[in-house]
Enzyme design. Structure first.
Site: not given
Lengths: 459, 193
Positions: B140, B143, B150, B155, B174, B177
């Site tokens: 979260e 975000h 993803c 990930c 990952c 990200c």
């Protein structure tokens, strides 16, 4: 890029719901999953937005004031037929959702949503769209690669054949193709199939004359494991393989009386039962049959069932022999020249006037197949970039002399086959190749004309 | 209240428990988070400013309502506020949610209710609950730091709405990200992928 071409990750979703909380929550949720998202608070607004053509999937609430989701669905289909619609419904209106499915919605989802279920549903819808568009692209590619085969011929006889092919291909009628060996019956059958609505399904070819009775039965109808000695595995028959497509029964006149009975039953009921099996299997096929035999005479003689004859003789395409359409010889020769030069990567580019004269003067008892073989041979043996008369087979030259004055065509054919067989010392493969026919046809003709190999030493 | 957090930076993570929540459990979450991120993690004192709203007929806390209240708190620039609760959470359109946050928002809310093995009739396992809780909080916060879901199933930003997927995706961002996170956010060695 059209909406149909977008990939999964670029997919655009339109949420249509009159409740702002539903719009906001779903939009935010889908956005975090990487989708492009837009929302509409009414059917009218949704129609306006979709008219711009930017969406792949629409999530549509069934219950909305004014125009409801069901009516919106049908209006959306008019505006953007490729749009995938998923209906949103409350438990109380599942009946409406089912109604929406019948009208073409991809699926429905009930409020409140299970997040996992919704995510899977949308991904499934995107995959489905992607496969659908891939399928369309593949069919277009297939049409480009393997469209209807080219039938060469501008003679009145062949123009009539082409007209018949055009006329019958759009129907599902059974076709009986008649013509001498080598006239191109299978090519015509393929053209009919390729132009028909069944073209993306298989065309299964069965040469009925090349198989013994027991094998033909098993080939046509399939067999269960253990149905007979050697049936170690269950085997699907050609009729089953042709499901959705076309079955081409070549040399139909060679089918035995017993198999004719079975064949008639299958053609009438469109149901096959494998040899040794009990379960009837429904199959959807179109039949194209071909023969070079006089089926009417065979019916008269009791060799071919009359009911089967009438079942097959729904629409007849008669292919004229090459000797009756000499004006096609030159065009065909050039067509085969181009085809084989391309296949063999040879630079041949033309045919000498002398060679054309020879080709045009020959009677071509083996028809188009014999002509094709002659051109292929000329390209192989020829040393220059043109096909010369000396590159053509000897028999083609020989026929410039009058054949046998006053003889019937059958007598000429019989004499020619016999002379070739003798010249090849009754080697069937070589003789068939020289005659431009397949071995099965040659065997049939030997049987028909009662030709017999002379005893050893008889010369 | 005015949002003052800057989405692309994070200087500290503050944890605020909502509703009944064992102190020991909250401390374990702070310890778990501190192993994963380099920025300081701090447990805030409980506040009476937060009220939970129960969704009609569902005995679940309205997650978006709770998130809005957290976002309305005076959150300092660079702070990511994480509300954690043992209440089962949902929003009107979803049957449940593990957590809620807005892309680039200053706060996030996570429920441990469905992350606990006992929710599924299994024996309690505090270590499993903690691991899942920390993973969900990091997801979260991701975000909040503008990361979207993803496609890489291993990930932390992989979409998950069942505990099996939460467990499957592990504890790392990952290679696509992790570079999108603010420099210095992850603990040394935690940006391995």
């Amino acid at each position: 890029m059209t909406s149909a071409e977008r990939t999964t990750q670029q997919s655009a979703i339109l949420i249509v719901d009159d409740e702002p909380i539903v719009q906001q929550s779903l939009a935010e949720w889908f956005r975090s999953d990487g989708y492009e998202v837009d929302s509409a608070g009414s059917a009218k607004e949704a129609l306006r937005k979709v008219a711009e053509g930017r969406y792949d999937i629409a999530l549509v609430d069934i219950k909305m004031p004014g125009m409801d989701g069901l009516e919106l669905q049908s209006r959306l289909a008019e505006v953007e037929p490729d749009l995938t619609v998923i209906m949103i419904t409350a438990y109380a209106s599942v009946d409406s959702a089912v109604q929406a499915l019948k009208a073409g919605a991809f699926d429905y989802v009930t409020k409140p949503f299970d997040p996992d279920e919704l995510s899977h549903l949308v991904r499934r819808a995107i995959e489905h769209r992607s496969l659908r568009f891939e399928n369309i692209r593949l069919k277009e590619s297939l049409d480009a690669i393997a469209g209807a085969p080219t039938i060469i011929g501008d003679s009145p006889g062949m123009r009539h054949v082409l007209d018949l092919v055009e006329a019958v291909s759009e129907t599902d009628a059974t076709v009986l193709i008649r013509g001498d060996s080598g006239t191109g019956k299978e090519l015509v059958a393929r053209a009919i199939h390729a132009k028909s609505g069944r073209r993306y399904n298989p065309m299964v070819v069965v040469n009925c004359g090349a198989l013994a009775e027991g094998i033909l039965e098993s080939e046509l109808f399939g067999h269960e494991k253990g149905a007979f000695t050697g049936a170690q595995y269950r085997h699907k028959g050609k009729f089953e393989m042709a499901d959705g497509g076309t079955i081409f029964l070549d040399e139909i006149g060679a089918v035995s009386q017993r198999v004719q009975v079975e064949l008639l039953r299958v053609l009438e009921d469109k149901v096959v039962t494998r040899v040794g099996g009990q379960t009837p299997i429904s199959v959807d096929f179109r039949v194209i049959a071909a023969t070079n035999q006089d089926l009417e005479a065979m019916v008269e003689a009791g060799d071919f069932r009359e009911d089967l004859f009438w079942r097959l003789n729904v629409f007849t395409v008669e292919i004229p022999p090459l000797r009756e359409r000499p004006e096609d010889i030159i065009a065909l020769a050039h067509h085969f020249l181009e085809q084989y030069c391309h296949a063999m990567n040879r630079p041949h580019s033309n045919i000498t006037p002398e060679a054309l004269e020879v080709l045009g003067s020959y009677s071509w008892p083996g028809n188009v197949r014999e002509l094709e073989n002659a051109i292929e041979r000329a390209i192989v043996v020829g040393k220059e970039c043109v096909v010369r008369s000396e590159d053509l087979p000897v028999r083609v030259h020989g026929s410039t002399e009058p054949v046998v004055n006053g003889s019937s065509l059958a007598e000429v054919e019989r004499a020619h086959i016999l002379s070739v067989l003798n010249a090849m010392e009754w080697n069937i493969s070589k003789s068939a190749e020289a005659l431009g026919v397949d071995r099965g046809t040659l065997y049939n003709k030997i049987k028909r004309y009662g030709l017999q190999r002379p005893p050893d030493g008889a010369g | 209240m005015e949002l003052v957090s800057e989405p692309s930076s994070v200087e500290a993570v503050h944890l605020l428990t909502v509703g009944p929540f064992p102190r020991r459990m909250a401390e374990d979450l702070i310890i778990g988070l501190s192993r994963e991120v380099r920025v300081p993690c701090r447990l805030l004192e409980e506040t009476t400013e937060i009220e939970t709203q129960i969704l009609p007929d569902r005995a679940q806390v309205h997650a978006d309502h709770l998130l809005r209240q957290l976002e309305a708190l005076p959150i300092e620039r660079g702070i990511k506020l994480v509300g954690v609760t043992l209440h089962d959470m949902a929003i009107p359109i979803f049957t449940f949610v593990f957590g809620r946050s807005r892309l680039g928002g200053p706060a996030t809310v996570v429920s441990l209710a469905r992350l606990r093995p006992e929710f599924y009739g299994l024996p309690a396992d505090p270590a499993v609950t903690m691991r899942r809780g920390v993973a969900e909080i990091l997801h979260e916060i991701g975000h909040n730091l503008e990361l979207k879901h993803c496609r890489n199933y291993s990930c932390l930003m992989f979409f998950s709405h069942d505990v099996e997927t939460v467990d499957l995706r592990g504890m790392s961002f990952c290679a696509s990200c992790a570079p999108l996170l603010p420099a210095g956010f992850l603990a040394p060695g935690r940006n391995r992928y």
